[in-house]
Motif scaffolding. Structure first.
Motif, PDB file in Angstrom:
ATOM      1  N   PRO A 100       0.824  -1.219   0.000  1.00 22.34           N
ATOM      2  CA  PRO A 100       0.000   0.000   0.000  1.00 22.34           C
ATOM      3  C   PRO A 100       0.855   1.264   0.000  1.00 22.34           C
ATOM      4  N   ALA A 101       0.644   2.088  -1.016  1.00 24.19           N
ATOM      5  CA  ALA A 101       1.441   3.314  -1.164  1.00 24.19           C
ATOM      6  C   ALA A 101       0.703   4.267  -2.089  1.00 24.19           C
ATOM      7  N   THR A 102       1.066   5.545  -2.015  1.00 24.55           N
ATOM      8  CA  THR A 102       0.525   6.572  -2.901  1.00 24.55           C
ATOM      9  C   THR A 102       1.679   7.149  -3.702  1.00 24.55           C
ATOM     10  N   ALA A 103       1.474   7.263  -5.014  1.00 25.83           N
ATOM     11  CA  ALA A 103       2.548   7.732  -5.899  1.00 25.83           C
ATOM     12  C   ALA A 103       2.184   9.078  -6.503  1.00 25.83           C
ATOM     13  N   TYR A 104       3.205   9.919  -6.676  1.00 22.44           N
ATOM     14  CA  TYR A 104       3.031  11.253  -7.250  1.00 22.44           C
ATOM     15  C   TYR A 104       4.075  11.450  -8.343  1.00 22.44           C
ATOM     16  N   LEU A 105       3.658  12.005  -9.466  1.00 22.56           N
ATOM     17  CA  LEU A 105       4.572  12.374 -10.537  1.00 22.56           C
ATOM     18  C   LEU A 105       4.597  13.893 -10.623  1.00 22.56           C
ATOM     19  N   ILE A 106       5.767  14.480 -10.514  1.00 23.31           N
ATOM     20  CA  ILE A 106       5.875  15.937 -10.390  1.00 23.31           C
ATOM     21  C   ILE A 106       6.946  16.451 -11.356  1.00 23.31           C
ATOM     22  N   TRP A 107       6.590  17.483 -12.082  1.00 20.85           N
ATOM     23  CA  TRP A 107       7.526  18.180 -12.981  1.00 20.85           C
ATOM     24  C   TRP A 107       7.526  19.649 -12.596  1.00 20.85           C
ATOM     25  N   ARG A 108       8.685  20.260 -12.568  1.00 24.58           N
ATOM     26  CA  ARG A 108       8.760  21.654 -12.112  1.00 24.58           C
ATOM     27  C   ARG A 108       9.787  22.412 -12.932  1.00 24.58           C
ATOM     28  N   GLN A 109       9.417  23.638 -13.326  1.00 24.71           N
ATOM     29  CA  GLN A 109      10.347  24.483 -14.073  1.00 24.71           C
ATOM     30  C   GLN A 109       9.870  25.927 -14.027  1.00 24.71           C
ATOM     31  N   SER A 110      10.819  26.857 -13.988  1.00 25.48           N
ATOM     32  CA  SER A 110      10.474  28.284 -14.042  1.00 25.48           C
ATOM     33  C   SER A 110      10.186  28.661 -15.494  1.00 25.48           C
ATOM     34  N   GLN A 111       9.045  29.331 -15.695  1.00 26.00           N
ATOM     35  CA  GLN A 111       8.610  29.667 -17.049  1.00 26.00           C
ATOM     36  C   GLN A 111       8.049  31.088 -17.079  1.00 26.00           C
ATOM     37  N   GLU A 112       7.893  31.603 -18.289  1.00 23.49           N
ATOM     38  CA  GLU A 112       7.237  32.897 -18.476  1.00 23.49           C
ATOM     39  C   GLU A 112       5.800  32.656 -18.945  1.00 23.49           C
ATOM     40  N   LEU A 113       4.853  33.231 -18.220  1.00 25.75           N
ATOM     41  CA  LEU A 113       3.441  33.153 -18.584  1.00 25.75           C
ATOM     42  C   LEU A 113       2.997  34.509 -19.118  1.00 25.75           C
ATOM     43  N   ARG A 114       1.816  34.501 -19.731  1.00 23.98           N
ATOM     44  CA  ARG A 114       1.231  35.768 -20.197  1.00 23.98           C
ATOM     45  C   ARG A 114      -0.247  35.785 -19.873  1.00 23.98           C
ATOM     46  N   THR A 115      -0.720  36.968 -19.552  1.00 26.42           N
ATOM     47  CA  THR A 115      -2.155  37.104 -19.298  1.00 26.42           C
ATOM     48  C   THR A 115      -2.882  37.109 -20.638  1.00 26.42           C
ATOM     49  N   SER A 116      -4.106  36.544 -20.638  1.00 25.92           N
ATOM     50  CA  SER A 116      -4.889  36.502 -21.881  1.00 25.92           C
ATOM     51  C   SER A 116      -5.392  37.889 -22.257  1.00 25.92           C
ATOM     52  N   ASP A 156       7.340  -0.964   5.038  1.00 30.40           N
ATOM     53  CA  ASP A 156       7.214  -1.410   3.646  1.00 30.40           C
ATOM     54  C   ASP A 156       8.182  -0.695   2.707  1.00 30.40           C
ATOM     55  N   VAL A 157       8.897   0.304   3.200  1.00 32.53           N
ATOM     56  CA  VAL A 157       9.768   1.099   2.328  1.00 32.53           C
ATOM     57  C   VAL A 157      10.834   0.256   1.638  1.00 32.53           C
ATOM     58  N   PRO A 158      11.586  -0.619   2.350  1.00 36.09           N
ATOM     59  CA  PRO A 158      12.604  -1.417   1.650  1.00 36.09           C
ATOM     60  C   PRO A 158      12.017  -2.291   0.544  1.00 36.09           C
ATOM     61  N   ALA A 159      10.859  -2.929   0.809  1.00 37.63           N
ATOM     62  CA  ALA A 159      10.242  -3.792  -0.205  1.00 37.63           C
ATOM     63  C   ALA A 159       9.784  -2.975  -1.412  1.00 37.63           C
ATOM     64  N   LEU A 160       9.194  -1.814  -1.158  1.00 34.14           N
ATOM     65  CA  LEU A 160       8.750  -0.953  -2.256  1.00 34.14           C
ATOM     66  C   LEU A 160       9.940  -0.454  -3.077  1.00 34.14           C
ATOM     67  N   LYS A 161      11.014  -0.117  -2.411  1.00 38.00           N
ATOM     68  CA  LYS A 161      12.212   0.344  -3.121  1.00 38.00           C
ATOM     69  C   LYS A 161      12.731  -0.756  -4.053  1.00 38.00           C
ATOM     70  N   THR A 162      12.722  -1.992  -3.569  1.00 45.59           N
ATOM     71  CA  THR A 162      13.153  -3.122  -4.399  1.00 45.59           C
ATOM     72  C   THR A 162      12.222  -3.312  -5.587  1.00 45.59           C
ATOM     73  N   GLU A 163      10.914  -3.181  -5.352  1.00 48.85           N
ATOM     74  CA  GLU A 163       9.941  -3.329  -6.444  1.00 48.85           C
ATOM     75  C   GLU A 163      10.143  -2.261  -7.514  1.00 48.85           C
TER      76      GLU A 163
END
Length: 407
Positions: free
Chosen positions: A101-117, A233-240
């Motif tokens: 039992p575990a919860t997984a997160y995928l995260i991407w991060r970067q500084s960018q320039e946005l513009r107002t519509s 469960d961390v060691p087993a999950l790391k192995t998986e």
């Protein structure tokens, strides 16, 4: 046992007879042990503080799967031209393969320039692409996050932090940013909500990670965080995770590093152990000087009590009796010096800690662990035995006839 008690009682009487001289001679032990106690307790406090900070900022139940962007070529770090990365579909496969039992997160991060519509005004912000569920560090104050349906369909929606919301609406309430639009690349995003992150110093835009193209993810790969429900469960999950990467991803695990925060704790512990050993060796010089002082006291005692030793041997005292008498005196003296040093060291830390906190503004405390007190006990015994052995042997070897003749 009776002989041991008598020997220590005799040692205490002899110390009382030359108390001032004994105290002056063991000043080296007192100062050395005090410095050792202060340093060990301060280092233990630093290690405890470091562990607390690691635990607060990250979970010991977390497993981080990070991209390895560089490789070693002739000892030089070179960015890889081709590497595997976790795109959303690959991440879903990894998440489905976990048996604990575990919860997984995928995260991407970067500084960018946005513009107002409206007005086409440029705004600098940190853009974060994420999967669902949201990481526990992200919570909504107004509005809502995107739904699983919007995530899977790569809908152009987003939510922002209060800092970016204020940049969008100016002096209006932060929640009025909901429904506003921002331009990110070639996409016009509709704001669905505002997070509760009031302390951020920069704007943050959070979008479905499925909005990011493969070329973007390839040039700046996302990281994956897997949070186990149970720490065991961390060691087993790391192995998986490592097994899945080796079998399901090109280049296997070479393009990824899989780490747990327990490793960070262990690395910190090894660093503090090294620091503790180095400082202990330096302070040990003072303890060595104190041991020489103990030897000096006992050699003088042997000279002053030559006749007494001769009489005792003439009355039937054996070499081991004389040897034990002076060893017990040596151990008693070193123990007394160590106890005085212990009290002085504890008192010193009570003074040092407020000064350190005043200069650093860090909630740091000295820690007095059983290990510290065990070290002091061992130091006292070692000093007593090592530096008391020669004077004790010298006393035991005295010829009773020659000793009595000196009177």
């Amino acid at each position: 046992m009776k002989k041991i008690l008598v020997s220590f009682a005799t040692a205490l009487q002899n110390i009382r007879g030359r108390f001032f001289h004994t105290v002056l001679s063991i000043l080296g032990i007192v100062i050395g042990v005090a410095a050792l106690v202060a340093i060990l307790s301060l280092i233990d406090g630093m290690e405890q503080y470091a562990r607390e900070q690691i635990t607060k900022t990250t979970s010991i139940k977390a497993i981080g799967v990070n991209p390895r962007l560089f490789k070693q070529v002739n000892g030089v770090e070179v960015r890889k031209t081709a590497l595997a990365y976790l795109r959303p579909s690959r991440f879903d496969s990894l998440r489905a393969s976990l048996t604990k039992p575990a919860t997984a997160y995928l995260i991407w991060r970067q500084s960018q320039e946005l513009r107002t519509s409206v007005g086409n005004r440029a705004i600098g912000a940190v853009v974060m692409g994420t999967s669902l569920p949201l990481h526990p560090n992200v919570s909504l104050q107004y509005g809502r996050a995107f739904t699983p349906t919007e995530l899977n369909a790569a809908q152009p929606v987003a939510f922002v932090n209060p800092h970016l919301a204020r940049q969008l609406v100016g002096k209006q309430p932060e929640q009025s940013a909901i429904g506003k639009q921002l331009v990110y690349g070639d996409k016009v995003l509709t704001v669905l909500g505002v997070t509760a992150d009031k302390e951020a110093k920069a704007g943050q835009l959070i979008i479905p990670i499925t909005l990011l193209s493969d070329s973007i993810l390839k040039s700046s790969p996302p990281m994956c965080v897997i949070e186990a429900d149970r720490v065991e469960d961390v060691p087993a999950l790391k192995t998986e995770v490592e097994t899945w990467l080796k079998t399901k991803v090109p280049n296997g695990i070479e393009d990824f590093s899989v780490a747990t925060n327990e490793q960070r704790v262990e690395q910190a512990a090894r660093g503090f152990l090294l620091f503790r050993l180095v400082m202990g060796l330096i302070v040990g010089i003072s303890v060595l000087v104190g041991g020489i002082g103990v030897m000096n006291v006992l050699l003088i005692s042997v000279t002053e009590r030559t006749v007494e030793i001769g009489v005792r041997k003439a009355l039937g005292a054996k070499k081991r009796d004389i040897l034990w008498q002076f060893l017990s005196e040596s151990i008693t003296i070193s123990t007394l010096g160590s106890l005085l040093g212990l009290l002085l060291g504890v008192g010193a830390t009570l003074v040092f800690v407020p000064v350190i906190k005043a200069f650093t503004e860090v909630p740091f405390q000295a820690a007095y662990t059983p290990t510290t007190f065990l070290v002091i006990l061992v130091v006292a015994m070692v000093i007593g035995i090592v530096f008391g052995t020669y004077p004790a042997m010298r006393a035991a070897r005295l010829d009773p006839v020659e000793a009595i003749r000196r009177e």
